[in-house]
Write an enzyme that holds these catalytic residues in place. Structure first.
Site, PDB file in Angstrom:
ATOM      1  N   GLU A  81      91.244  88.962  41.189  1.00 37.78           N
ATOM      2  CA  GLU A  81      91.195  90.347  41.649  1.00 37.78           C
ATOM      3  C   GLU A  81      89.870  91.017  41.288  1.00 37.78           C
ATOM      4  O   GLU A  81      89.859  92.125  40.755  1.00 37.78           O
ATOM      5  CB  GLU A  81      92.359  91.138  41.044  1.00 37.78           C
ATOM      6  CG  GLU A  81      93.720  90.633  41.430  1.00 37.78           C
ATOM      7  CD  GLU A  81      94.082  91.012  42.859  1.00 37.78           C
ATOM      8  OE1 GLU A  81      93.745  92.113  43.287  1.00 37.78           O
ATOM      9  OE2 GLU A  81      94.706  90.173  43.523  1.00 37.78           O
ATOM     10  N   GLU A 129      93.305  95.535  32.341  1.00 42.54           N
ATOM     11  CA  GLU A 129      94.204  94.503  32.856  1.00 42.54           C
ATOM     12  C   GLU A 129      93.873  94.370  34.335  1.00 42.54           C
ATOM     13  O   GLU A 129      94.393  95.100  35.161  1.00 42.54           O
ATOM     14  CB  GLU A 129      95.661  94.915  32.639  1.00 42.54           C
ATOM     15  CG  GLU A 129      96.663  93.769  32.789  1.00 42.54           C
ATOM     16  CD  GLU A 129      96.802  93.266  34.211  1.00 42.54           C
ATOM     17  OE1 GLU A 129      96.679  92.043  34.417  1.00 42.54           O
ATOM     18  OE2 GLU A 129      97.017  94.076  35.115  1.00 42.54           O
TER      19      GLU A 129
END
Length: 172
Positions: free
Chosen positions: A24, A15
Site C-alpha cells: 500500500e 500502520e
C-alpha cells in the site's frame, strides 16, 4: 500553509501495511515522511520489517494452480453431475503462477512439509538509519539449504515487523 507542520516531528507511528508488507505504498510513505516531515534522529514505529520465504511440498497447495473437476448435485437424492474443466491442448500450460492471500496460521501444519527452512528475502529499515531512502525497486537472490527432498508445490511468504527501535536486529 495553514495545515503544514511548523517543525519536523521526531516520532512517526504508522500502520500502512497490507498482506504483502510494502504494497500500500508503504515505502513511498516512509520515504516522504523522512524527506519532508521527520528529524534525522527520529523514532519510527514500527522500526523495521523482514520478509521471509519457504519452499514447501503440499498436496493442498499443488491444487491452487489449476482447475479441478467439481461434483455438484444432491447426494441424498442420488443425483450428481460433474463440472469438468476444458481439456488442454498438448502445448497449453496446465498451471499458472498465482498469489493466494491467506494466513499461514489457518493452514494446518500437517497439510505441508517444509523443503527449506524460512529464508530472509528482504529487510526494511523504516528508521532509515543509514540516511538513505528505502529502495523502491530492489531484488534479491537467496539460497537456502534443502531440509529434505520433495516436490516444490508452493513458496510461502510472510513478514514480521519490529516495533522497538532499541531491539532491532544488527543487519546494518
Amino acid at each position: 500553509k495553514e495545515f503544514d507542520m511548523k517543525e519536523r516531528a521526531n516520532i512517526l507511528v504508522t500502520e500502512v501495511f497490507d498482506t504483502e508488507l510494502i504494497g500500500e505504498a508503504a515505502i513511498a510513505t516512509f520515504n516522504h515522511a523522512h524527506k519532508f516531515l521527520l528529524t534525522k534522529d527520529c523514532i519510527v514505529v514500527p522500526s523495521e520489517g523482514v520478509m521471509y520465504a519457504q519452499v514447501v511440498n503440499s498436496d493442498v497447495a499443488s491444487k491452487w494452480n489449476s482447475l479441478h473437476t467439481i461434483c455438484t448435485g444432491n447426494g441424498e437424492l442420488g443425483t450428481f453431475s460433474k463440472l469438468e474443466p476444458p481439456s488442454l491442448s498438448s502445448d497449453a500450460e496446465s498451471y499458472s503462477l498465482a498469489l493466494h492471500d491467506l494466513q499461514l496460521s489457518q493452514l494446518k501444519p500437517e497439510l505441508f512439509k517444509p523443503i527449506t527452512d524460512p529464508i530472509e528475502v528482504f529487510h526494511f529499515d523504516f528508521n532509515c538509519r543509514d540516511g538513505k531512502p528505502i529502495p523502491l525497486r530492489e531484488q534479491t537472490i537467496r539460497q537456502g539449504a534443502v531440509l529434505k527432498s520433495g516436490q516444490c508445490d508452493a513458496i510461502f511468504m510472510w513478514w514480521d515487523i519490529s516495533m522497538d527501535s532499541n531491539k532491532v536486529s544488527n543487519r546494518f
